[in-house]
Design an enzyme around this catalytic site. Structure first.
Site, PDB file in Angstrom:
ATOM      1  N   HIS A  72      43.560  39.772  47.030  1.00  0.00           N
ATOM      2  CA  HIS A  72      42.755  39.789  45.802  1.00  0.00           C
ATOM      3  C   HIS A  72      42.575  38.357  45.308  1.00  0.00           C
ATOM      4  CE1 HIS A  72      40.843  41.539  42.380  1.00  0.00           C
ATOM      5  NE2 HIS A  72      41.728  41.034  41.528  1.00  0.00           N
ATOM      6  N   HIS A 118      34.764  34.950  42.151  1.00  0.00           N
ATOM      7  CA  HIS A 118      35.151  36.355  42.016  1.00  0.00           C
ATOM      8  C   HIS A 118      33.908  37.224  41.809  1.00  0.00           C
ATOM      9  CE1 HIS A 118      37.266  39.892  41.337  1.00  0.00           C
ATOM     10  NE2 HIS A 118      38.053  39.568  40.315  1.00  0.00           N
ATOM     11  N   CYS A 170      37.587  45.155  39.096  1.00  0.00           N
ATOM     12  CA  CYS A 170      37.591  44.373  40.327  1.00  0.00           C
ATOM     13  C   CYS A 170      37.990  45.164  41.564  1.00  0.00           C
ATOM     14  CB  CYS A 170      38.543  43.180  40.175  1.00  0.00           C
ATOM     15  SG  CYS A 170      38.409  42.396  38.571  1.00  0.00           S
TER      16      CYS A 170
END
Length: 1022
Positions: free
Chosen positions: A355, A394, A220
């Site tokens: 995040h 995401h 990520c």
């Protein structure tokens, strides 16, 4: 991503309580020390990195920065049930978390079908594209758009130290091609199509970049790690420009099942990052690409700057509580390192794009790290936090770059979009006493005395962390004396657009029409954008392709209207369009110079005002010419007030109208024609139109010879002037006519007159006759009686007739003073109709030239046989172009496709006419070198892709989840595409199971390549 079920809940609770106690104990000490310590602004500051362009793809049709911003500004959420074009959601859904091969989450955020690709633009065959991971294809598109958004000239970047830094972690496409049933379908393209490294390498190959090029996979945090590495490469001088991007596509259910088993995905599809009810994310597709350059280089080059990267840092969790568990200490460390690299204090940062994985462990860990780094010292305003995951979910490897672009857009629009699905903060944070706030409502973020700065975090589930500090662009002009702020609509009305030439192109007709529509829409919604900026940007900053459109206008609204018409019909009145003849950017062009008879008052007057190159060349010739005639030719031709008695409506070799006044005199007329044609030729050459052949008609051969450097400009003017003077001094007044009759019949009639002769053979049945006025009158009568017709030519001397004989001895003396040289450009002779040799450098040649007939038709036959792309008529009136209408049989016999373009024409604006002709040459394949006044390149809509379906059988099976078994051993060449062949114009993708299969592979690949190159040769981007 982080896990919330890998450690015991009770242990987590105790640990968080201890963290809060330690934070409270240290808060006073830290606050006191921070109050007395200086901000970290001392020392030599590292060079900021400028962001000069970007592109993006997000769900919800966020295919442009403008569309992406609309989603953010309006607070939209794109999350929905997993679409059937990815996989049948019911087949893999089960509310039981322990059900094998199933998942509880039915939701995600998707870009839409990804089977299509613009092969023609990128020079990739449809077969190869079928085996390319669509993430690679998406990255190519994003790179193209980002470079266009940055107004980078792709041709100029070829061979440059441009680096490519890509974040990528998805591997669904590769997995689909490695299954048992797909192994027999493996082709030579599978390796480069499915491996991750070509995601960067293919971009460098396509655009011919020579800087560092690699893929980063830290899950990520991949794209932010790539961003950090790009900044380091630029600062160290490894790269002069950097492309940083990522793409994430979800093509199968496998990893979604995995993430659900870990407990990362939310069951209801609502991402509630930092909320007390946060319970996970959904997976999302998306991508982005940014173009970076050192700030000093961006300022030097006049680039538009969207933001500045002040500093960045990356780190690793090391031995944390588990591989996937976040480490608060490591997150704090990477944030502090980024602030130190940026040389700013924590209170200088207004907002952090977090995040934000919306998990029970991830959210409080990240919030506590933010508090420790950004909120322990006094702040003027609370730190704002938000996450784009609440809008889309995401995006994994793309999450960081998309969040980065969100901040760039927030800086541009001076507005922070709201963080969705937030009602009450996470209970582990004391929100009332901490200087931190979730940006739950959109708010203004205007440029002011305080510099706007943002932070951005990305944390990979394998422990790699990244943090970036982004600031607003400097509020300075980045283009020297060029006005940085575009004129307002009212300012544009007060200062009308100068006449402009808009040159557009695309790799396919559909893309060109789509680009025309996009530009028309853009110009209507951006009224402050000048036509000059639009034309300058397209002419200097966009790659030139084989399908082209050219429009000339000084009216912005007219351009918009014509763009719309072209978008609808593929053609438009008032513009040129077509597919190029030449892909080299150069054309095989012949210039044809006219003779006496094309003159008129005011010829080239407006061009003299509008084009400096023409004006300088014309003046250079006129200064010499004025030595041989009374008065100033400029005044004769270009005075705004022309006596009514000296005006005429139309002239030409074929026309009968006459010119009165001084311009009717041979000397002035011929010098004027020469000066105008010389200036026109220099104007064309300045625009990049270099003649490969020259042909003149009588007087025009002097212009052609001068252009070919057979003699100098000064000698050319002297010869024309002395020839005309000698004709006036030593011959009686004569006359000329054009006969439209059979050549042999005209010759038979003229043969009976001792003081007349054939002056030129201009075409089939188009004969120029010259002699005394009395004889010409008689010849005209005889031709009319024989069934022909005639037209008088406006001239008072009989060139190319027996009357010239008395002049030749005197003219010889003039010729003997001239320095002759071999022609540097092939020059077609009036005497032979063939390319002239050494004879053109002799006195005898030019004596014969004055007396013998002009073999113009034979000269045109030679030109057509040369198969030139275009003929440019340099006559003040396109007489030569009109003559060619009579040469259809000659053209067909020679197989000529030559296109005529005029230079100027009476009654039309000279600059308008020449720019229209330049546009026509552009559509044939010329890349003009026309210089325009300096403009700040404008942000314009990017390329409109013309995609076709390129999709392998393995990828199709992966989405349809209809397993096809391996080929039968009895039929090794059985087509695996039986029902799943991609619509690429190729019946199937061949197998390679044995020698016969390999042979078939080679043959079919060669056929595809040959067919493709025939369509796209020379159109490879770069």
């Amino acid at each position: 991503m982080t896990s919330n079920n890998t450690v015991d809940d009770e242990i987590i609770g105790k640990a968080l309580a201890e963290i809060r106690r330690l934070k409270a104990e240290n808060a006073e000490l830290r606050a006191g020390a921070a109050a007395t310590s200086p901000r970290q602004t001392t020392g030599a500051e590292p060079e900021p990195i400028a962001v000069i362009g970007f592109s993006c793809r997000t769900p919800g049709e966020g295919n442009t920065p403008e569309a992406f911003w609309k989603i953010l500004e309006q607070g939209e959420c794109t999350i929905g049930e997993i679409p059937s074009y990815r996989w049948p959601v019911d087949k893999y859904y089960d509310a039981n978390p322990d059900a094998p091969g199933k998942m509880r989450c039915r939701y995600g955020s998707f870009l839409g079908p990804v089977e299509n690709f613009d092969c023609r633009l990128f020079g990739i065959s449809p077969v190869e594209a079928s085996f390319m991971d669509p993430q690679q294809r998406l990255l190519l598109e994003l790179a193209w758009e980002a470079l266009e958004d940055a107004n980078m000239n792709m041709e100029a970047l070829k061979g440059s130290a441009t680096g490519v830094f890509v974040g990528q972690s998805g591997f669904d496409f590769a997995a689909q091609h490695m299954r048992e049933e797909s192994l027999c379908e493996i082709t030579p393209y599978v390796g480069t199509g499915c491996a991750s490294s070509p995601a960067a390498g293919r971009i460098s190959y396509t655009f011919d970049f020579k800087g560092p090029s690699y893929v980063v996979d830290t899950a990520c945090s991949s794209s932010l790690v790539a961003l950090h590495n790009a900044c380091q490469s630029l600062r160290q001088g490894e790269s002069t420009l950097a492309l940083v991007g990522a793409a994430n596509l979800i093509l199968g259910p496998g990893m979604s099942i995995n993430f659900d088993k870990v407990g990362m995905l939310c069951e209801d599809g609502i991402v509630k990052t930092f909320d007390k009810d946060a319970h996970g994310v959904v997976r999302a597709e998306g991508g982005g690409m940014v173009v970076l350059k050192r700030l000093d280089a961006a300022l030097r080059d006049g680039d538009r700057i969207d933001g500045l990267i002040l500093g960045s840092s990356i780190s690793q969790d090391g031995a944390s509580s588990s591989l996937m568990a976040p480490s608060g200490a490591s997150q704090e460390s990477v944030m502090r390192a980024a602030l130190k690299a940026a040389r700013i204090g924590a209170d200088a940062v207004d907002v952090v794009e977090a995040h934000g994985t919306a998990t029970a462990l991830g959210d409080p860990t990240e919030l506590n790290a933010l508090l420790d780094v950004y909120c322990q010292s006094p702040r003027a305003n609370p730190l704002l936090v938000g996450s784009v995951k609440t809008n889309f979910g995401h995006m994994e490897a793309s999450a960081g770059i998309v969040g980065f672009i969100k901040l760039l857009l927030a800086l541009r629009h001076e507005y922070l979009p709201r963080h969705l699905n937030y009602t009450e903060g996470h209970p582990d944070i004391d929100w009332s006493s901490q200087a931190i706030e979730v940006c739950a409502q959109g708010r203004s973020w205007q440029r002011g005395e305080r510099r706007r700065v943002a932070g951005l975090s990305g944390f990979g589930f394998s422990g790699t962390n990244a943090h970036v500090i982004l600031a607003e662009a400097p509020d300075v002009s980045t283009a020297g004396e060029i006005k940085a702020t575009p004129a307002t609509a009212s300012e544009r009305q007060a200062m009308p657009d100068r006449r402009q030439l808009l040159l557009m192109s695309a790799a396919s007709p559909a893309s060109l029409q789509g680009s025309a529509k996009a530009l028309a829409d853009w110009m209507e919604t951006h009224p402050d954008l000048s036509l000059a900026q639009v034309c300058h940007t397209w002419a200097t900053r966009r790659k030139r392709h084989v399908n082209r459109l050219a429009l000339v206008s000084d009216d912005r609204e007219q351009v918009v209207e014509r763009l719309r018409r072209f978008a609808e019909a593929g053609k438009v009145r008032g513009g040129a369009s077509g597919t190029v003849h030449s892909r080299s950017g150069r054309l095989a062009v012949a210039m044809v110079c006219g003779g006496h008879g094309a003159q008129y008052h005011g010829m080239s007057a407006s061009l003299y005002q509008d084009e400096p190159v023409f004006r300088e060349a014309f003046d250079r010739a006129v200064v010499i010419a004025n030595q041989y005639c009374d008065g100033d030719l400029r005044a004769l031709l270009h005075d705004s007030v022309i006596p009514e008695k000296d005006k005429k409506t139309r002239t030409g070799v074929l026309a009968g109208a006459s010119v009165t006044g001084e311009l009717s005199q041979t000397l002035q007329a011929q010098l004027a024609i020469f000066c105008v044609q010389y200036g026109l030729a220099q104007q064309w050459i300045a625009w990049g139109v270099m003649p490969q052949a020259l042909l003149g008609h009588s007087l025009g051969e002097y212009t052609a010879a001068c252009l070919a450097d057979v003699f100098s400009l000064q000698d050319a003017v002297k010869l024309i002037a002395e020839r005309a003077r000698l004709m006036e001094a030593h011959t009686p007044q004569g006359a000329m006519l054009t006969a439209f009759h059979d050549e042999s019949a005209v010759k038979s009639i003229v043969a009976d007159f001792a003081d007349a002769d054939i002056a030129a053979v201009n075409g089939p049945g188009i004969i120029l006759v010259s002699g005394t006025a009395a004889s010409i009158n008689d010849i005209a009568r005889l031709i009319d009686e024989a069934g022909g017709r005639t037209s008088n030519v406006p001239i008072d001397r009989a060139f190319h007739s027996p009357l010239v004989d008395s002049v030749l001895p005197h003219f010889r003396k003039v010729l003997e003073t001239v320095k002759f040289s071999t022609a540097k450009i092939p020059l077609i002779s009036n005497l032979s109709g063939a390319v002239a040799g050494a004879e053109i450098t002799t006195v005898d040649y030019w004596l014969r030239h004055s007396r013998e007939p002009v073999q113009f038709m034979m000269g045109m036959q030679t030109l057509h046989a040369g198969k030139y792309d275009a003929f440019i008529d340099l006559s003040p009136e396109p007489v030569m172009m009109g003559l060619d209408l009579c040469y259809q049989e000659i053209r067909e016999k020679a197989g000529s496709r030559s296109v005529w373009v005029p230079s100027i024409r009476q009654g039309a604006n000279d600059q308008q006419r020449m720019l229209e002709s330049l546009g026509k040459l552009y559509c044939l394949g010329l890349n003009p070198g026309r210089e325009v006044p300096a403009q700040m390149p404008a942000r314009l809509p990017t390329y409109r892709f013309d995609r076709q379906r390129c999709w392998s059988a393995a990828a199709e099976r992966g989405q349809q989840v209809s397993v096809v078994g391996p080929r039968s051993a009895a039929d090794p060449l059985a087509d695996p595409f039986a029902d799943l062949a991609p619509d690429t114009g190729v019946t199937s993708v061949p197998g390679a199971g044995n020698d016969a299969g390999i042979h078939r592979v080679m043959l079919e690949h060669m056929a595809v390549v040959d067919q493709y190159l025939a369509l796209t040769e020379g159109n490879k981007p770069g």
